[in-house]
Design a protein around this motif. Sequence first.
Motif, PDB file in Angstrom:
ATOM      1  N   GLU A 223       1.223  -0.852  -0.386  1.00  0.00           N
ATOM      2  CA  GLU A 223       0.107   0.090   0.142  1.00  0.00           C
ATOM      3  C   GLU A 223       0.668   1.299   0.179  1.00  0.00           C
ATOM      4  OE1 GLU A 223      -3.024  -0.209  -0.148  1.00  0.00           O
ATOM      5  OE2 GLU A 223      -2.769  -2.563  -0.926  1.00  0.00           O
ATOM      6  N   THR A 224       1.748   0.522   0.717  1.00  0.00           N
ATOM      7  CA  THR A 224       2.907   2.348   0.879  1.00  0.00           C
ATOM      8  C   THR A 224       3.005   2.297  -0.685  1.00  0.00           C
ATOM      9  OG1 THR A 224       3.687   2.070   2.679  1.00  0.00           O
ATOM     10  CG2 THR A 224       4.760   3.589   1.592  1.00  0.00           C
TER      11      THR A 224
ATOM     12  N   ARG B  33       2.251   1.337  -3.426  1.00  0.00           N
ATOM     13  CA  ARG B  33       0.541   2.092  -4.530  1.00  0.00           C
ATOM     14  C   ARG B  33       0.527   3.537  -3.579  1.00  0.00           C
ATOM     15  NH1 ARG B  33      -3.613  -0.970  -6.342  1.00  0.00           N
ATOM     16  NH2 ARG B  33      -3.351  -2.830  -4.466  1.00  0.00           N
ATOM     17  N   LYS B  34       0.709   4.291  -2.592  1.00  0.00           N
ATOM     18  CA  LYS B  34       0.696   5.680  -2.716  1.00  0.00           C
ATOM     19  C   LYS B  34       1.793   6.094  -3.506  1.00  0.00           C
ATOM     20  CE  LYS B  34      -1.823   5.004   1.928  1.00  0.00           C
ATOM     21  NZ  LYS B  34      -1.850   5.117   3.290  1.00  0.00           N
ATOM     22  N   GLN B  35       3.019   5.653  -3.252  1.00  0.00           N
ATOM     23  CA  GLN B  35       3.919   5.986  -3.633  1.00  0.00           C
ATOM     24  C   GLN B  35       4.001   7.108  -4.975  1.00  0.00           C
ATOM     25  OE1 GLN B  35       7.226   3.975  -2.465  1.00  0.00           O
ATOM     26  NE2 GLN B  35       7.234   5.127  -0.034  1.00  0.00           N
ATOM     27  N   LEU B  36       3.248   5.362  -6.064  1.00  0.00           N
ATOM     28  CA  LEU B  36       3.189   5.909  -7.672  1.00  0.00           C
ATOM     29  C   LEU B  36       2.328   6.367  -7.530  1.00  0.00           C
ATOM     30  CD1 LEU B  36       4.590   2.132  -8.346  1.00  0.00           C
ATOM     31  CD2 LEU B  36       5.591   3.849  -8.346  1.00  0.00           C
ATOM     32  N   SER B  37       1.150   6.692  -6.675  1.00  0.00           N
ATOM     33  CA  SER B  37       0.292   7.237  -7.245  1.00  0.00           C
ATOM     34  C   SER B  37      -1.293   6.025  -8.326  1.00  0.00           C
ATOM     35  CB  SER B  37      -0.473   8.894  -7.436  1.00  0.00           C
ATOM     36  OG  SER B  37       0.240   9.245  -7.004  1.00  0.00           O
ATOM     37  N   TYR B  38      -0.637   4.943  -7.273  1.00  0.00           N
ATOM     38  CA  TYR B  38      -1.324   4.124  -9.229  1.00  0.00           C
ATOM     39  C   TYR B  38      -2.899   3.722  -8.625  1.00  0.00           C
ATOM     40  CZ  TYR B  38      -1.329  -0.022 -11.487  1.00  0.00           C
ATOM     41  OH  TYR B  38      -1.613  -1.110 -12.351  1.00  0.00           O
ATOM     42  N   GLN B  39      -3.174   4.008  -9.688  1.00  0.00           N
ATOM     43  CA  GLN B  39      -4.964   3.018  -8.545  1.00  0.00           C
ATOM     44  C   GLN B  39      -5.068   1.922  -9.635  1.00  0.00           C
ATOM     45  OE1 GLN B  39      -6.295   4.922  -6.864  1.00  0.00           O
ATOM     46  NE2 GLN B  39      -4.824   6.519  -7.029  1.00  0.00           N
TER      47      GLN B  39
END
Length: 323
Positions: free
Chosen positions: A9-10, A12-18
């Motif tokens: 999840e970290t 995913r947030k760093q990549l701004s990936y949905q």
Amino acid sequence: LFSFIAAKETLRKQLSYQGHLYSDFVNQASTRPYFWPPESLPGANSTQDEGVHLIVCVHGLDGNSADLRLVKTYMELALPGEKIDFLMSERNQADTFADFNVMTDRLVGEINYHIEMYGFTPNKLSFVGHSLGNLIIRSALSRPDMTHLLPKLHTFLSLSGPHLGTLYNNSGLVNMGMWFMQKWKKSGSLLQLSMKDHSDPRQTFLYKLSQKTGLEFFRHILLVGSQQDRYVPYHSSRIELCKAALRDTSDILLAGAVYAEMVSNILQPIVFKSDITFIRYDVFHALPSNANTMIGRAAHIAVLDSELFIEKFITVAALKYFK
């Protein structure tokens, strides 16, 4: 397990990936183990002749017929006993710097010759293309000699395909290299990719190709792109608008407006057909720190030579669309 989920999840947030990550999938696309004997497969003794599924693999610039061998290998391993025939295109491997129309003629002739030589009519026809090969595929589908095969189109897998050309490539180093290669090789294909083959952009090969039919006949369209790939612009591989095109208002005849029209021309026939599966995949490769990675070449060819990526992508995501 908790540490893994927290780390994912970290990231995913760093990549701004949905989108979905590999570990989000509970099941693989294929539940059949590799190397199962065909006679032990479910339905193997069925008397119904389902016909042959012909999969045509087309390499990219300066490539050859062996470029997509790993894709072929993992499909065969994951679909044992299936009636699949592969055509690893080789007619263009001696000269991928030629004009797209010339390379299109070669591919169309190669497909029809293959079907005639082996004496079968495919029940399904799918294409797997890498880089420039995807444009040759799309161009081939618009030819009259391919009309009889259009109703049989099944899946189109595009690996790093420059569907909108290289007009808004943000890598100055790659742009300079492409310009040098175009001048040195007198390459028609590189000139067409940069939309410099005509003074009026609406008369260029890529714009005219965007107006032609072909993709809407597929049941499944899978586009694979990577932001790490500097050879093919990310938005071009995904067939979508980019910020640079939206900001480009330099000339009513140029760039931004033409780019938007090309996107619309390609996507409109697809999005209005509810029975087409249209998916974009974002790929993030674990790449070493070297010159190839810096200029974006490593990511461009990783879709061909990374066994880790190809096995996971084929068995988890793409395989079900080739059944």
